[in-house]
Enzyme design. Structure first.
Site, PDB file in Angstrom:
ATOM      1  N   ASP A 165     -97.992  29.514 103.324  1.00  0.00           N
ATOM      2  CA  ASP A 165     -97.650  29.117 104.690  1.00  0.00           C
ATOM      3  C   ASP A 165     -97.346  30.370 105.518  1.00  0.00           C
ATOM      4  O   ASP A 165     -96.935  31.398 104.972  1.00  0.00           O
ATOM      5  CB  ASP A 165     -96.432  28.190 104.641  1.00  0.00           C
ATOM      6  CG  ASP A 165     -95.960  27.733 106.006  1.00  0.00           C
ATOM      7  OD1 ASP A 165     -96.811  27.512 106.894  1.00  0.00           O
ATOM      8  OD2 ASP A 165     -94.743  27.602 106.179  1.00  0.00           O
ATOM      9  N   ASP A 210     -95.416  30.363 109.028  1.00  0.00           N
ATOM     10  CA  ASP A 210     -94.118  30.319 109.711  1.00  0.00           C
ATOM     11  C   ASP A 210     -93.003  30.007 108.720  1.00  0.00           C
ATOM     12  O   ASP A 210     -93.011  28.972 108.062  1.00  0.00           O
ATOM     13  CB  ASP A 210     -94.144  29.269 110.822  1.00  0.00           C
ATOM     14  CG  ASP A 210     -95.240  29.541 111.837  1.00  0.00           C
ATOM     15  OD1 ASP A 210     -95.578  30.718 112.041  1.00  0.00           O
ATOM     16  OD2 ASP A 210     -95.768  28.575 112.410  1.00  0.00           O
TER      17      ASP A 210
END
Length: 177
Positions: free
Chosen positions: A9, A11
């Site tokens: 991922d 963020d």
């Protein structure tokens, strides 16, 4: 021999979105939130002014100027020696972020090929051996092995393997080889 795959991922895992949100939120709303002060809160509890939060997340250059998480660049380079790395971000929720995230990755992670960048809505379609993410809503549907990257909003979650930083993530993944 085919390399195992890792979806990572952006963020909250590669990019320090917490600091950026807190900084913008405090300036716009006149609050004095801190990382320590929001530990254990949900995103809704930490950032009560939801409309303001969505304004912040839709501002030009918000995602383009995110700080890089400590040790992230070196760790991803290290993992790339033994794993195929995919960067996966549920970016379509904030359409302005799409080009900004690609540019951010180009600046900070230029060794990640464009075809290994997946900007999507739901991560339920991601089928890698491992998923490193800070949100249980993504990890709960992981087809491989989920690895939860510590963030303020997941401190009280205990149903996934947790790593607190990039050095721990590398150690955990290298143990699987």
């Amino acid at each position: 021999m085919k390399k195992k795959t890792i979806a990572i991922d952006m963020d909250g895992v590669l990019a320090d979105v917490e600091s950026q949100i807190i900084d913008h939120y405090n300036k716009a709303y006149g609050t004095n939130l801190t990382k320590e002060g929001i530990q254990g809160l949900s995103e809704e509890e930490a950032f009560k002014e939801r409309e303001l939060l969505f304004e912040i997340l839709n501002k030009d250059n918000f995602f383009r100027t995110l700080p890089v998480m400590p040790d992230a660049v070196e760790s991803v380079r290290e993992l790339q020696k033994n794993f195929e790395i995919f960067i996966v971000s549920a970016a379509t929720e904030f359409p302005i972020s799409l080009a900004e995230k690609v540019a951010w990755l180009g600046e900070h992670f230029p060794f990640i090929k464009w075809e290994n960048i997946v900007l999507c809505g739901s991560k339920r379609i991601i089928n890698t051996d491992y998923l490193i993410d800070d949100h249980c809503k993504n990890l709960d549907y992981c087809m491989g092995k989920p690895i939860m990257f510590t963030a303020f909003h997941n401190i009280n979650q205990t149903h996934h393997l947790r790593v607190n930083n990039w050095k721990e993530a590398v150690a955990v993944l290298n143990e699987t080889l």
